[in-house]
Enzyme design. Structure first.
Site, PDB file in Angstrom:
ATOM      1  N   GLY A   3     -10.344 107.369  78.420  1.00  0.00           N
ATOM      2  CA  GLY A   3      -9.978 108.046  79.661  1.00  0.00           C
ATOM      3  C   GLY A   3     -10.126 109.552  79.616  1.00  0.00           C
ATOM      4  O   GLY A   3     -10.048 110.212  80.646  1.00  0.00           O
TER       5      GLY A   3
ATOM      6  N   CYS B 191     -17.755  84.838 102.995  1.00  0.00           N
ATOM      7  CA  CYS B 191     -19.158  85.242 103.020  1.00  0.00           C
ATOM      8  C   CYS B 191     -19.972  84.270 103.885  1.00  0.00           C
ATOM      9  O   CYS B 191     -19.862  83.053 103.739  1.00  0.00           O
ATOM     10  CB  CYS B 191     -19.711  85.265 101.593  1.00  0.00           C
TER      11      CYS B 191
END
Lengths: 272, 294
Positions: free
Chosen positions: B34, B243
């Site tokens: 990070g 979808c």
């Protein structure tokens, strides 16, 4: 009745109270004669200390040094912290100083824009310090923000407005609320009434005086306005050309000034 | 190397010295999950903001045996994805693929593939603004200090503003995360739908910001947490529709306007995932056509 006096009368051995902040041989010069030097004083819990003097006398430099924002050339600032115990500010870790700044201390800037985040709402401005010390409950943060807006006499309906939409006086009060939300012990103020018109100044001073006595805050307030000093401060330090020329109780310094410069300063106020 | 490789360029365009420098930054990034590692960003033959950061990372880690997949918003066939894929096919001569399962390197702009990634894969993100604290603090010196001292309270201000204004955390992409309980990280503008996939992912995740010259990383099996409030917990997007092509009701859907009357259809943003489902026999419902109002 102010808090310091209450403290003193209620404690039999009042000499034993430890100072909250002690300054020893503090020096900070940008150039010879520019800055402040040879500063020594103690600030006791619940005390309001005024630093007065003309522009360029080193007041703000001193305040920056005291509030851990400017490293002095030499000398010590000793602070009696709840979290870290007795500490020498500039000998310790920067992380500790930054923790102090957002928990035990408050800093009220002369210009509200320096102390506020202008691009987020008033509620977020107040809530930021809470979130910085670990508060993670939105409802609680908002409730506290509303509480403090009320305490500084801002309509809670304006909680989601940005500070840029506020008047100068409201911005200054918002700045105070933002600082007080984490219940600091010590507040540094740099000309809190600068740039406000007289009636707004009076209102702000009244508010400050109430908050200071109600919450038992210790305050170091820098001002060039002797009326502000008389109204708020218990004790005064008079500065000139970077040095302290006179110290004493506010009434004593203003009503019976000893140093020629203080006499000049006091006599320069218009008398009626 | 294949015969199609461009002549006169080093393998994968960047010179070996630059690649080594970038690999050092990547190693440092992996060692400190990070943390944004500055690196000497090189000029790439396309403008900043088109994925130069991701391309430099890809160029530094790609090998001859790698199989590269490039996606842009989940799709393999958009301009950005097609150009970058061709660029590496041309300069490195590596094999390319559109299948998530087959790829060893996946460079992505703003999506994580729906199919869970495996330990032998590397996901490379293109990052426009690597600094999550930039919104609240414009000074770089100050944001570095905030990272160093883990002063992340101010980040909640962004979420506070969302809840105050919209009643819920309305940030839907670029959603700030905490990596390994230490560094606040900008996950690049992926939808927050993808945030949970970052946590404990078996694949290595690398982030390259070309414009800001920063590289950071999330090593495999690292905890990645999305910020939230106790009373407003982190939530991902959901859709009422499925979808129209493959009928998936659990993938990230794009809303597509299909005519002048405002008719619309929802399709998977991940084209490979959608195609895979179709070959497996899943079928979606055709969208309802709105009639023209006279």
């Amino acid at each position: 009745m102010n808090n310091a006096v209450e403290l003193l009368t209620s404690t039999s051995e009042w000499q034993d109270i430890a100072p909250l902040l002690s300054v020893r041989e503090l020096n900070k010069f940008y150039a010879p004669g520019k800055g402040c030097g040879d500063i020594n004083f103690d600030l006791y819990p619940g005390e309001v200390l005024g630093i007065v003097g003309e522009s360029g006398s080193g007041k703000s430099t001193l305040l920056s040094c005291l509030s851990a924002r400017l490293t002095p050339d030499s000398g010590q600032v000793l602070y009696n912290s709840e979290q870290f115990g007795e500490m020498d500010l500039y000998a310790g870790e920067e992380s500790q100083r930054r923790v102090l700044m957002r928990s035990e201390w408050g800093i009220v800037h002369q210009h509200a824009r320096d102390g506020l985040r202008m691009n987020v709402s008033a509620g977020a401005n107040i809530g930021e310090r809470l979130m910085a010390v670990g508060e993670r409950h939105y409802g609680d943060i908002r409730a506290k923000a509303e509480e403090w807006l009320t305490a500084v006499e801002i309509d809670t309906g304006r909680i989601d407005d940005r500070p840029s939409q506020f008047s100068g006086g409201m911005q200054q009060r918002l700045q105070i609320a933002r600082n007080l939300v984490t219940h600091p012990k010590l507040i540094f103020m740099d000309e809190p009434t600068g740039g406000l018109d007289v009636s707004v100044q009076a209102k702000l001073l009244d508010l400050l005086r109430n908050l200071v006595s109600r919450l038992g805050l210790s305050v170091i307030i820098v001002t060039h306005d002797l009326a502000v000093a008389r109204l708020l401060a218990h004790r005064l330090i008079v500065m000139r050309r970077g040095a302290v020329v006179e110290t004493g109780l506010t009434d004593q310094v203003l009503d019976d000034p000893q140093h020629p410069y203080t006499q000049l300063l006091v006599s320069s106020i218009l008398q009626n | 190397m294949s015969a199609a490789t461009a002549i006169g360029y080093n393998f994968a365009y960047l010179d070996e010295q630059s690649k080594r420098m970038i690999r050092r930054a990547i190693l440092k990034g992996v060692a400190i999950p990070g943390y944004q590692v500055p690196f000497g960003g090189r000029e790439m033959p396309l403008p900043h903001g088109w994925g130069t950061g991701g391309m430099q990372v890809t160029a530094s880690v790609i090998g001859e045996a790698d199989k590269l997949k490039v996606i842009d918003q989940g799709a393999d066939d958009t301009t950005n994805a097609v150009s970058i894929r061709r660029f590496f096919a041309h300069t490195a001569g590596v094999e390319t693929t559109e299948l998530t399962a087959e790829a060893t390197l996946i460079q992505t702009r703003h999506r994580i593939p729906e199919r869970p990634l495996q330990a032998d894969q590397i996901l490379i993100y293109q990052v426009p603004i690597p600094e999550p604290l930039r919104f609240i603090e414009p000074r770089e010196s100050e944001t570095r200090k905030m990272h160093a001292l883990s002063e992340y309270g101010a980040m909640q201000v962004k979420l506070y503003e969302d809840v105050a204004r919209f009643g819920h955390i309305a940030t839907s992409y670029d959603y700030p995360v905490m990596v390994n309980n230490r560094y606040m990280m900008d996950p690049s503008p992926i939808p927050k739908f993808d945030n949970p996939k970052m946590s404990m992912m078996p694949a290595l995740q690398l982030f390259g910001a070309g414009f800001e010259k920063r590289i950071y990383a999330v090593p495999p099996f690292t905890q990645v947490e999305s910020l939230d409030f106790d009373d407003h917990p982190f939530e991902v997007q959901s859709w009422e529709d499925a979808c129209s092509i493959c009928g998936s009701d659990h993938s990230f859907l794009d809303e597509v306007i299909i005519d002048d009357n405002g008719s619309k259809m929802f399709v998977c943003s991940d084209t490979d995932y959608c195609r895979e489902r179709v070959t497996e026999g899943f079928v979606g419902e055709a969208p309802a056509q709105l009639e023209t109002e006279q």
